[in-house]
Design a protein around this motif. Structure first.
Motif, PDB file in Angstrom:
ATOM      1  N   VAL A 148       0.862  -1.180   0.000  1.00 19.35           N
ATOM      2  CA  VAL A 148       0.000   0.000   0.000  1.00 19.35           C
ATOM      3  C   VAL A 148       0.899   1.230   0.000  1.00 19.35           C
ATOM      4  O   VAL A 148       1.868   1.286   0.752  1.00 19.35           O
ATOM      5  N   PHE A 149       0.573   2.197  -0.838  1.00 21.82           N
ATOM      6  CA  PHE A 149       1.478   3.343  -0.909  1.00 21.82           C
ATOM      7  C   PHE A 149       0.738   4.669  -0.971  1.00 21.82           C
ATOM      8  O   PHE A 149      -0.466   4.722  -1.177  1.00 21.82           O
ATOM      9  N   VAL A 150       1.523   5.735  -0.751  1.00 20.79           N
ATOM     10  CA  VAL A 150       1.005   7.100  -0.851  1.00 20.79           C
ATOM     11  C   VAL A 150       1.351   7.569  -2.263  1.00 20.79           C
ATOM     12  O   VAL A 150       2.530   7.721  -2.601  1.00 20.79           O
ATOM     13  N   LEU A 171       1.230   6.215 -15.449  1.00 20.08           N
ATOM     14  CA  LEU A 171       2.032   6.151 -14.214  1.00 20.08           C
ATOM     15  C   LEU A 171       1.364   5.185 -13.236  1.00 20.08           C
ATOM     16  O   LEU A 171       2.039   4.386 -12.576  1.00 20.08           O
ATOM     17  N   MET A 172       0.052   5.234 -13.177  1.00 18.85           N
ATOM     18  CA  MET A 172      -0.658   4.312 -12.283  1.00 18.85           C
ATOM     19  C   MET A 172      -0.431   2.859 -12.720  1.00 18.85           C
ATOM     20  O   MET A 172      -0.257   1.967 -11.887  1.00 18.85           O
ATOM     21  N   ALA A 173      -0.388   2.637 -14.025  1.00 21.73           N
ATOM     22  CA  ALA A 173      -0.103   1.282 -14.526  1.00 21.73           C
ATOM     23  C   ALA A 173       1.289   0.861 -14.060  1.00 21.73           C
ATOM     24  O   ALA A 173       1.513  -0.290 -13.659  1.00 21.73           O
ATOM     25  N   ALA A 174       2.234   1.801 -14.078  1.00 29.33           N
ATOM     26  CA  ALA A 174       3.593   1.490 -13.617  1.00 29.33           C
ATOM     27  C   ALA A 174       3.592   1.149 -12.137  1.00 29.33           C
ATOM     28  O   ALA A 174       4.234   0.184 -11.702  1.00 29.33           O
ATOM     29  N   ASP A 175       2.832   1.934 -11.335  1.00 33.95           N
ATOM     30  CA  ASP A 175       2.736   1.666  -9.888  1.00 33.95           C
ATOM     31  C   ASP A 175       2.310   0.214  -9.654  1.00 33.95           C
ATOM     32  O   ASP A 175       2.784  -0.448  -8.734  1.00 33.95           O
ATOM     33  N   ILE A 176       1.381  -0.203 -10.491  1.00 34.42           N
ATOM     34  CA  ILE A 176       0.804  -1.539 -10.296  1.00 34.42           C
ATOM     35  C   ILE A 176       1.751  -2.618 -10.829  1.00 34.42           C
ATOM     36  O   ILE A 176       2.155  -3.536 -10.107  1.00 34.42           O
ATOM     37  N   PRO A 185      -7.214  -3.792  -5.190  1.00 31.34           N
ATOM     38  CA  PRO A 185      -8.502  -3.385  -4.613  1.00 31.34           C
ATOM     39  C   PRO A 185      -8.711  -1.875  -4.767  1.00 31.34           C
ATOM     40  O   PRO A 185      -7.886  -1.087  -4.321  1.00 31.34           O
ATOM     41  N   VAL A 186      -9.796  -1.504  -5.433  1.00 32.01           N
ATOM     42  CA  VAL A 186     -10.098  -0.074  -5.677  1.00 32.01           C
ATOM     43  C   VAL A 186     -11.606   0.156  -5.635  1.00 32.01           C
ATOM     44  O   VAL A 186     -12.387  -0.787  -5.726  1.00 32.01           O
ATOM     45  N   GLY A 187     -12.001   1.432  -5.538  1.00 37.03           N
ATOM     46  CA  GLY A 187     -13.397   1.815  -5.725  1.00 37.03           C
ATOM     47  C   GLY A 187     -13.702   1.778  -7.220  1.00 37.03           C
ATOM     48  O   GLY A 187     -12.784   1.700  -8.052  1.00 37.03           O
ATOM     49  N   ILE A 188     -14.978   1.870  -7.557  1.00 41.15           N
ATOM     50  CA  ILE A 188     -15.381   1.670  -8.964  1.00 41.15           C
ATOM     51  C   ILE A 188     -14.745   2.703  -9.901  1.00 41.15           C
ATOM     52  O   ILE A 188     -14.435   2.400 -11.051  1.00 41.15           O
ATOM     53  N   ASP A 189     -14.501   3.934  -9.394  1.00 37.40           N
ATOM     54  CA  ASP A 189     -13.971   4.985 -10.277  1.00 37.40           C
ATOM     55  C   ASP A 189     -12.563   4.672 -10.785  1.00 37.40           C
ATOM     56  O   ASP A 189     -12.125   5.251 -11.775  1.00 37.40           O
ATOM     57  N   GLN A 190     -11.850   3.783 -10.135  1.00 32.42           N
ATOM     58  CA  GLN A 190     -10.475   3.477 -10.553  1.00 32.42           C
ATOM     59  C   GLN A 190     -10.373   2.198 -11.379  1.00 32.42           C
ATOM     60  O   GLN A 190      -9.283   1.821 -11.824  1.00 32.42           O
TER      61      GLN A 190
END
Ligand code: TYM
Length: 329
Positions: free
Chosen positions: A37-39, A129-134, A143-148
């Motif tokens: 889990v990250f900031v 960038l989010m794809a890279a984070d993952i 695990p995310v809310g529907i908007d992500q």
């Protein structure tokens, strides 16, 4: 052990939506999965933000993760900007993302549709960038809310594209969206998502709101004039939202709550939700204050950063080899 990863961007104070849609899941899964889990602070600079506020939000986020029950002995908790590999892999994946794909991302589409100006290139490419984070950490689930969810789907597409072009490199992750609470709505406009960036303070419950203030916000939540307590997102979005919040925090099924409220009015339901929310915040904030006072945030982040960096370093080295970017033998 299967792996799981998620993050939150510190653009504002965390809301009850972030807790119910995301943090609650992290806690529930940390025994069963190897959790990261990250900031996501590199995401927070896609819009203008005061450095002092960014720093404060980021520290609060770690303390709130811990207060909510994340155990740093089980979960790797880290700060995205301390790992340069995120920006590096982010760039590489930006170069593998199509303009059309990024233009289809709803957050960007909404902003352009509203005619917003000053949209940065970073806001446009942030899903890469989010794809890279993952993909950096090869998680099986995100695990995310529907908007992500759409962003996790882009990460899947990029993983498949990369694997196909250069041979197997990334695990193709799956988004994990809960049935109850994947989209907590604004208390003042229940057809809109509860959001950190909301201007009207009555519309959101901040996790650091005074419990008495939060109670008032629930009591003044917008509902409807139908007068029956049912779960109907279309006709009664305000009531459906209150039922969802109650169910998520009290672990009681929505059906069972509805049964209890047969023949009863909105006032009583609001009182119960207000009580449950206020008790939840009182408990969370007591833990938050203890954690802040203990000064443990820095050490926990240092240990988490180190653990994450070992994986990130190896992954980026592998990706660079595959791309022909490393040449020294
Ligand atoms: P962010 O910071 O907007 O939201 C963090 C998490 O909270 C969930 N969420 C909600 N869930 C239910 N109801 C709501 N009203 C609500 N508001 C927010 C979001 O779905 C999300 O799970 N780009 C991401 C952060 C990020 C990330 C990642 C997430 C960066 N890299 C890698 C997962 C994996 C974001 O802006 O989330």
């Amino acid at each position: 052990m299967k792996r799981m990863l998620s993050g939150i961007k510190p653009t504002g104070r965390l809301t009850l939506g972030n807790y119910i849609g995301a943090i609650r899941q992290f806690i529930a899964y940390q025994d069963e999965y190897e959790l990261f889990v990250f900031v996501a602070n590199m995401h927070a600079i896609t819009i203008p933000i005061d450095p002092k506020i960014l720093r404060q939000n980021s520290r609060d986020m770690v303390a709130l993760y811990l207060a909510a029950g994340l155990d740093p002995n089980k979960t790797t908790l880290f700060l995205q900007s301390d790992l340069p590999q995120h920006a590096e892999l982010g760039w590489i994946l930006t170069c593998h993302s199509y303009m059309g794909e990024l233009q289809r991302m709803t957050q960007y589409k909404d902003k352009t549709a509203k005619g917003e100006t000053g949209i940065t290139a970073g806001l446009f490419t942030y899903p890469s960038l989010m794809a890279a984070d993952i993909l950096m950490y090869d998680p099986d689930f995100v695990p995310v809310g529907i908007d992500q969810k759409q962003h996790v789907e882009l990460a899947r597409d990029l993983a498949e594209r990369f694997n196909h072009r250069y041979s197997d490199t990334f695990v193709v992750p799956q988004p994990l969206v809960e049935k109850v609470g994947a989209k907590i709505m604004s208390l003042q406009n229940p057809t809109k998502k509860m959001s950190k960036s909301e201007d009207n303070p009555k519309a959101t419950i901040d996790l650091l709101d005074e419990p008495a203030v939060a109670r008032k916000k629930i009591l003044s939540a917008v509902t409807d004039s139908l007068g029956v307590i049912r779960y109907d997102v279309e006709e009664q979005p305000g009531i459906a939202n209150l039922l969802t919040i109650l169910s998520a925090l009290s672990h009681e099924d929505i059906d069972s709550i509805i049964k209890r409220y047969e023949g009863k009015g909105y006032g009583e339901l609001k009182q119960e939700v207000a009580q449950v929310v206020s008790d939840f915040l009182t408990d969370l904030q007591a833990k938050y204050h203890d954690i802040v006072a203990s000064g443990s945030v820095d050490d926990i982040l240092k240990a988490g950063n180190e653990r994450a960096a070992r994986i990130a370093y190896k992954k980026v080295a592998k990706v660079k080899r595959k791309l022909g970017l490393s040449i020294i033998k």
